[in-house]
Scaffold this motif. Structure first.
Motif, short mmCIF file in Angstrom:
data_model
loop_
_atom_site.label_atom_id
_atom_site.label_comp_id
_atom_site.label_asym_id
_atom_site.label_seq_id
_atom_site.Cartn_x
_atom_site.Cartn_y
_atom_site.Cartn_z
N SER A 325 29.42 36.41 34.24
CA SER A 325 30.77 36.32 33.70
C SER A 325 31.70 35.96 34.84
CB SER A 325 31.18 37.66 33.07
OG SER A 325 32.52 37.60 32.59
N GLY A 326 32.18 34.70 34.83
CA GLY A 326 32.93 34.24 35.99
C GLY A 326 32.00 34.17 37.18
N GLN A 327 32.26 34.99 38.19
CA GLN A 327 31.38 35.08 39.35
C GLN A 327 30.87 36.51 39.53
OE1 GLN A 327 30.42 32.25 41.58
NE2 GLN A 327 30.92 31.53 39.53
N THR A 328 30.75 37.23 38.41
CA THR A 328 30.21 38.59 38.42
C THR A 328 28.85 38.61 37.75
OG1 THR A 328 32.42 39.60 38.37
CG2 THR A 328 30.57 40.98 37.69
N ILE A 329 27.86 39.12 38.46
CA ILE A 329 26.51 39.24 37.94
C ILE A 329 26.37 40.64 37.36
CG2 ILE A 329 24.06 39.14 38.52
CD1 ILE A 329 25.08 37.59 41.09
N ASN A 403 30.00 41.40 42.33
CA ASN A 403 30.69 40.13 42.43
C ASN A 403 30.02 39.25 43.47
OD1 ASN A 403 32.70 40.87 40.54
ND2 ASN A 403 33.84 41.95 42.13
N TRP A 404 29.90 37.97 43.16
CA TRP A 404 29.30 37.02 44.09
C TRP A 404 30.29 36.78 45.24
CZ3 TRP A 404 24.95 35.45 45.67
CH2 TRP A 404 24.78 34.22 46.31
N PRO A 405 29.89 37.07 46.48
CA PRO A 405 30.86 37.04 47.59
C PRO A 405 31.21 35.64 48.07
CG PRO A 405 28.69 37.61 48.41
CD PRO A 405 28.57 37.56 46.91
N ALA A 410 30.47 28.50 47.43
CA ALA A 410 29.17 28.25 46.78
C ALA A 410 29.12 29.02 45.47
CB ALA A 410 28.02 28.65 47.70
N PRO A 411 29.88 28.60 44.47
CA PRO A 411 29.93 29.35 43.21
C PRO A 411 28.61 29.35 42.47
CG PRO A 411 31.04 27.23 43.00
CD PRO A 411 30.74 27.40 44.45
N LEU A 412 28.38 30.42 41.73
CA LEU A 412 27.20 30.51 40.89
C LEU A 412 27.39 29.68 39.63
CD1 LEU A 412 26.40 34.35 41.03
CD2 LEU A 412 25.25 32.51 42.28
N THR A 413 26.31 29.04 39.20
CA THR A 413 26.34 28.26 37.96
C THR A 413 25.45 28.86 36.88
OG1 THR A 413 24.56 26.80 38.73
CG2 THR A 413 26.83 26.15 39.24
N GLY A 414 24.58 29.79 37.26
CA GLY A 414 23.70 30.39 36.26
C GLY A 414 22.86 31.51 36.84
N VAL A 415 22.38 32.37 35.96
CA VAL A 415 21.52 33.49 36.34
C VAL A 415 20.38 33.58 35.34
CG1 VAL A 415 21.38 35.98 36.67
CG2 VAL A 415 23.45 34.78 37.34
N THR A 416 19.16 33.63 35.84
CA THR A 416 18.00 33.79 34.96
C THR A 416 17.06 34.83 35.56
OG1 THR A 416 16.72 32.02 36.02
CG2 THR A 416 18.13 31.40 34.16
N LEU A 417 16.18 35.37 34.71
CA LEU A 417 15.22 36.38 35.16
C LEU A 417 13.85 36.06 34.56
CD1 LEU A 417 14.94 39.11 36.73
CD2 LEU A 417 15.33 40.25 34.54
N PRO A 418 13.21 34.97 35.03
CA PRO A 418 11.87 34.67 34.52
C PRO A 418 10.81 35.61 35.07
CG PRO A 418 12.46 33.14 36.27
CD PRO A 418 13.67 33.98 36.00
#
Length: 429
Positions: A325-329, A403-405, A410-418
């Motif tokens: 959400s935004g830059q919060t994981i 929060n992504w520091p 270097a913003p995050l564009t996605g998060v996955t957990l394969p």
């Protein structure tokens, strides 16, 4: 089965060769690599310039699993010695093959890391190429090597700094840092540089990523991997132990460098609430749907005074799904209702049977009464109190977010957990 790609490491940062060349070009424009050179030594003078460097992660001297890399630099100018001047022809290049170096530093009280190509390494090779070949190239080669090893910034080509402020301690690199390469023979621009760090197992993992799946899909150029062991053991387990009012020693962690890890409860845990519920089992792992799944079993007593005669078994599942959400994981919690079943001890069945026979005349009528009236009421109430109010709340409280520091650079564009947690990154060049 969930996929493990970190090869026994807890932290793996990866980037494509094309992205590294963009970053190197930006570093050159910011004067982090020399452009104009004027240096003299032993009666020899080199007055010239270096162009924008480009990197190659698979130079001839690299095995594909080492820290060796190369940069190629356009070179021009004049070499003067023994009273003669030699103009370096157009199209000449300087090739440097050396190893990468990773240093932890503190900048204004903030933890950070820096990446270098080490010009002073015993493995460093300098090679100037001109066409047609000239006899004075060896002298030029020596002057360039002298300048880059002894004059320019202490002999290290500075590539960049990563600010670690705000990164959870469980995923910060500690101890030794290593590099590995995942080569792409069909498209060298998609060669991948992997920086790997150990944070929990105490032993180094494998540096061979060549036989595994691609570390980056074709539409991504950088990512950070956090191993499922690190997520389960370093982030979930401590909070879960606190929420369940037990200790980390109540859990067993199993797995290997190539298989997903499990965190399993191996002792019973008493929970607060009606019916004196007790958590009897819990198995936490990464499922095939990209979630941390917790399978739990619990037992409770509808009437505590008769706990030796009748109890209720409840089982269910809790799911933690990573999201951005935004830059919060964060990990979102889903705790659906568990399912329960009544259990009577032999003594309980004997007592109930005697009572029902006395009342209804037959044992069959007793069973029918228990099934039709007692069990649905008890199971419904106990299922709510154990699975949702207790287990669900406790595991839900074990979720985490941060929060992504590096959102600005270097913003995050996605998060996955394969299997391992993958954070896809878009470095701003």
């Amino acid at each position: 089965m969930a996929t493990v790609m970190t090869q026994g490491w807890d932290l793996v940062a990866v980037a494509t060769q094309s992205l590294l060349n963009e970053l190197i070009g930006a570093a050159y424009n910011d004067n982090l690599f020399p452009s104009n050179v004027n240096t003299s030594s032993g009666g020899i003078t080199f007055d010239g310039s270096f162009g924008t460097p480009t990197t190659n992660l698979t130079p001839p001297q690299s095995s594909g699993t080492s820290s060796m890399a190369s940069i190629e630099v356009p070179i021009s100018g004049t070499l003067t010695f023994s009273g003669a001047s030699h103009v370096i022809p157009d199209g000449s290049t300087l090739l440097i093959i050396s190893n990468l170096q990773y240093l932890s530093v503190t900048l204004d009280g903030t933890d950070a890391v820096r990446l270098y190509l080490d010009f002073t390494s015993q493995y460093a090779i300098f090679s100037v190429s001109v066409n047609p070949p000239q006899g004075w190239v060896a002298v030029l080669n020596g002057m360039v090597e002298y300048y880059l090893q002894q004059v320019y910034k202490g002999g290290s080509y500075y590539l960049g700094t990563v600010n670690l402020e705000g990164v959870p301690a469980a995923v910060q690199p500690v101890g030794s840092i290593y590099f590995a390469i995942q080569a792409n023979t069909s498209n060298p621009d998609s060669n991948i540089l992997a920086l790997v760090a150990n944070t929990s197992t105490g032993s180094a993992g494998s540096l061979n990523f060549m036989g595994g799946p691609a570390l980056l899909p074709s539409d991504q150029n950088a990512a950070m991997y956090i191993s499922n062991r690190c997520i389960l053991n370093n982030m979930l387990l401590p909070v879960l132990a606190t929420q369940l009012n037990t200790t980390a020693s109540s859990f067993t962690v199993t797995g290997s460098s190539s298989t997903p890890y499990n965190v399993s409860l191996n002792t019973s845990v008493n929970l607060d609430g009606e019916y004196n519920p007790k958590l009897t089992s819990m198995n936490n792992y990464v499922n095939n749907n990209g979630q941390i799944q917790s399978d739990y079993g619990a037992v409770g007593y509808p009437v505590s005074a008769f706990s030796s005669l009748i109890w209720i078994n409840v089982s269910g599942h809790i799911y933690l799904t990573p999201g951005l959400s935004g830059q919060t994981i964060s990990f979102n919690v889903d705790a659906p209702s568990g399912s329960g079943s009544a259990a009577l001890s032999p003594g309980g069945w004997a007592i109930v049977g005697a009572l029902i026979i006395a009342t209804f005349g037959t044992l069959g009528a007793c069973v029918a009464a228990v099934v039709a009236i007692v069990v649905p009421i008890v199971v419904t109430q106990l299922k709510f109190n154990i699975s949702l109010s207790q287990v669900g709340a406790n595991i839900g409280s074990a979720s985490t977010s941060f929060n992504w520091p590096a959102a600005s650079i270097a913003p995050l564009t996605g998060v996955t957990l394969p299997g391992d947690l993958i954070l896809y990154i878009d470095p701003q060049v």
